[in-house]
Design a protein around this motif. Structure first.
Motif, PDB file in Angstrom:
ATOM      1  N   PRO A 100       0.801  -1.227   0.000  1.00 39.40           N
ATOM      2  CA  PRO A 100       0.000   0.000   0.000  1.00 39.40           C
ATOM      3  C   PRO A 100       0.835   1.280   0.000  1.00 39.40           C
ATOM      4  O   PRO A 100       0.421   2.290  -0.550  1.00 39.40           O
ATOM      5  N   ASP A 101       2.016   1.256   0.585  1.00 37.64           N
ATOM      6  CA  ASP A 101       2.852   2.460   0.618  1.00 37.64           C
ATOM      7  C   ASP A 101       3.455   2.789  -0.741  1.00 37.64           C
ATOM      8  O   ASP A 101       4.009   3.873  -0.927  1.00 37.64           O
ATOM      9  N   ALA A 102       3.366   1.873  -1.690  1.00 34.93           N
ATOM     10  CA  ALA A 102       3.939   2.102  -3.020  1.00 34.93           C
ATOM     11  C   ALA A 102       3.041   2.977  -3.897  1.00 34.93           C
ATOM     12  O   ALA A 102       3.505   3.506  -4.901  1.00 34.93           O
ATOM     13  N   ALA A 103       1.766   3.124  -3.539  1.00 34.13           N
ATOM     14  CA  ALA A 103       0.863   3.952  -4.336  1.00 34.13           C
ATOM     15  C   ALA A 103       1.337   5.400  -4.304  1.00 34.13           C
ATOM     16  O   ALA A 103       1.840   5.888  -3.292  1.00 34.13           O
ATOM     17  N   ILE A 104       1.177   6.086  -5.416  1.00 34.68           N
ATOM     18  CA  ILE A 104       1.563   7.488  -5.511  1.00 34.68           C
ATOM     19  C   ILE A 104       0.385   8.337  -5.035  1.00 34.68           C
ATOM     20  O   ILE A 104      -0.725   8.201  -5.556  1.00 34.68           O
ATOM     21  N   PRO A 105       0.595   9.214  -4.051  1.00 31.56           N
ATOM     22  CA  PRO A 105      -0.500  10.089  -3.616  1.00 31.56           C
ATOM     23  C   PRO A 105      -0.998  10.940  -4.785  1.00 31.56           C
ATOM     24  O   PRO A 105      -0.205  11.443  -5.579  1.00 31.56           O
ATOM     25  N   LEU A 106      -2.308  11.083  -4.871  1.00 35.92           N
ATOM     26  CA  LEU A 106      -2.928  11.771  -6.003  1.00 35.92           C
ATOM     27  C   LEU A 106      -3.792  12.925  -5.532  1.00 35.92           C
ATOM     28  O   LEU A 106      -4.600  12.773  -4.618  1.00 35.92           O
ATOM     29  N   VAL A 107      -3.625  14.081  -6.157  1.00 39.28           N
ATOM     30  CA  VAL A 107      -4.488  15.230  -5.936  1.00 39.28           C
ATOM     31  C   VAL A 107      -5.326  15.383  -7.204  1.00 39.28           C
ATOM     32  O   VAL A 107      -4.782  15.533  -8.296  1.00 39.28           O
ATOM     33  N   CYS A 108      -6.646  15.324  -7.065  1.00 37.64           N
ATOM     34  CA  CYS A 108      -7.537  15.442  -8.216  1.00 37.64           C
ATOM     35  C   CYS A 108      -8.094  16.859  -8.321  1.00 37.64           C
ATOM     36  O   CYS A 108      -8.521  17.441  -7.325  1.00 37.64           O
ATOM     37  N   VAL A 109      -8.061  17.383  -9.531  1.00 31.57           N
ATOM     38  CA  VAL A 109      -8.611  18.706  -9.820  1.00 31.57           C
ATOM     39  C   VAL A 109      -9.598  18.526 -10.980  1.00 31.57           C
ATOM     40  O   VAL A 109      -9.205  18.528 -12.147  1.00 31.57           O
ATOM     41  N   PRO A 110     -10.884  18.318 -10.662  1.00 29.48           N
ATOM     42  CA  PRO A 110     -11.855  18.066 -11.724  1.00 29.48           C
ATOM     43  C   PRO A 110     -12.189  19.327 -12.516  1.00 29.48           C
ATOM     44  O   PRO A 110     -12.282  20.419 -11.955  1.00 29.48           O
ATOM     45  N   THR A 111     -12.339  19.152 -13.817  1.00 25.30           N
ATOM     46  CA  THR A 111     -12.755  20.258 -14.684  1.00 25.30           C
ATOM     47  C   THR A 111     -14.200  20.086 -15.116  1.00 25.30           C
ATOM     48  O   THR A 111     -14.714  20.906 -15.876  1.00 25.30           O
ATOM     49  N   THR A 112     -14.839  19.041 -14.652  1.00 27.53           N
ATOM     50  CA  THR A 112     -16.257  18.810 -14.909  1.00 27.53           C
ATOM     51  C   THR A 112     -16.937  18.598 -13.567  1.00 27.53           C
ATOM     52  O   THR A 112     -16.278  18.351 -12.561  1.00 27.53           O
ATOM     53  N   ALA A 113     -18.244  18.685 -13.549  1.00 22.76           N
ATOM     54  CA  ALA A 113     -18.985  18.519 -12.301  1.00 22.76           C
ATOM     55  C   ALA A 113     -19.981  17.380 -12.443  1.00 22.76           C
ATOM     56  O   ALA A 113     -20.497  17.128 -13.524  1.00 22.76           O
ATOM     57  N   GLY A 114     -20.229  16.714 -11.342  1.00 21.65           N
ATOM     58  CA  GLY A 114     -21.313  15.754 -11.321  1.00 21.65           C
ATOM     59  C   GLY A 114     -20.944  14.305 -11.127  1.00 21.65           C
ATOM     60  O   GLY A 114     -21.724  13.540 -10.585  1.00 21.65           O
ATOM     61  N   THR A 115     -19.757  13.868 -11.556  1.00 17.88           N
ATOM     62  CA  THR A 115     -19.455  12.444 -11.443  1.00 17.88           C
ATOM     63  C   THR A 115     -18.969  12.075 -10.049  1.00 17.88           C
ATOM     64  O   THR A 115     -19.217  10.980  -9.582  1.00 17.88           O
ATOM     65  N   GLY A 116     -18.243  12.954  -9.414  1.00 15.80           N
ATOM     66  CA  GLY A 116     -17.699  12.663  -8.093  1.00 15.80           C
ATOM     67  C   GLY A 116     -16.529  11.710  -8.123  1.00 15.80           C
ATOM     68  O   GLY A 116     -16.065  11.254  -7.078  1.00 15.80           O
ATOM     69  N   THR A 117     -16.017  11.377  -9.293  1.00 17.35           N
ATOM     70  CA  THR A 117     -14.925  10.405  -9.378  1.00 17.35           C
ATOM     71  C   THR A 117     -13.681  10.884  -8.639  1.00 17.35           C
ATOM     72  O   THR A 117     -12.863  10.074  -8.223  1.00 17.35           O
TER      73      THR A 117
END
Length: 177
Positions: free
Chosen positions: A126-143
């Motif tokens: 689990p420590d091998a995953a790269i931390p991710l910051v998401c910046v959505p340019t669309t609205a509504g999916t919540g992904t």
């Protein structure tokens, strides 16, 4: 577990109203981090990536995500992010899904292992995953707050849904700008 209810909070969410200064990943990324960006060419060409990443030294930019990203796209993005301390996904749902899979893949060893892993299994590293910051340019999916990613497998003619807590981004930036 009969009768047990669980709640997993959303990722840390940064928000700045539209009348304020632009919100950027500098608010969420550790100083001196090696930053990799995942996006698509349209978002890049529109200048959104440059605005969002102002003040951060971007080491890698992968901008080849297309609608309905493939397993190969996620694998290519994972290769591009190798060595990044933090990744930033800027775009719509396709970009978010490709980036989530790419960032989680080091914990599983490959994109193929991720897609074959049930949502309840723990990743091997689990420590091998790269931390991710998401910046959505669309609205509504919540992904940008979820732990699922959908990728196309053109060889099989199917879409693969991978679900795992390792796919959930630790942070998201939201702004109407």
């Amino acid at each position: 577990m009969d009768g047990v209810l669980t709640f997993t909070p959303p990722p840390e969410t940064y928000y700045r109203p539209p009348e304020s200064a632009p919100l950027g990943v500098v608010d969420a990324v550790p100083q001196d981090a090696s930053v990799g960006v995942v996006t698509d060419s349209g978002v890049r060409d529109a200048g959104v990536v440059a605005t969002v990443t102002a003040g951060v030294a971007v080491q890698t930019l992968y901008d080849d995500v297309q609608s309905n990203p493939t397993l190969e796209t996620a694998a290519d993005a994972a290769d591009a992010l190798a060595g990044a301390d933090v990744a930033v996904a800027v775009g719509g749902g396709s970009v978010m899904d490709a980036a989530k899979a790419a960032c989680a893949s080091p914990a599983f060893g490959s994109i193929a292992a991720l897609r074959a892993t049930p949502a309840t299994d723990a990743p091997p590293a689990p420590d091998a995953a790269i931390p991710l910051v998401c910046v959505p340019t669309t609205a509504g999916t919540g992904t940008e707050t979820g732990h699922w990613a959908v990728l196309s497998d053109h060889d099989a003619g199917t879409q693969v849904s991978g679900g795992h807590p390792a796919l959930k981004p630790p942070a998201t930036l939201l702004t109407p700008r």
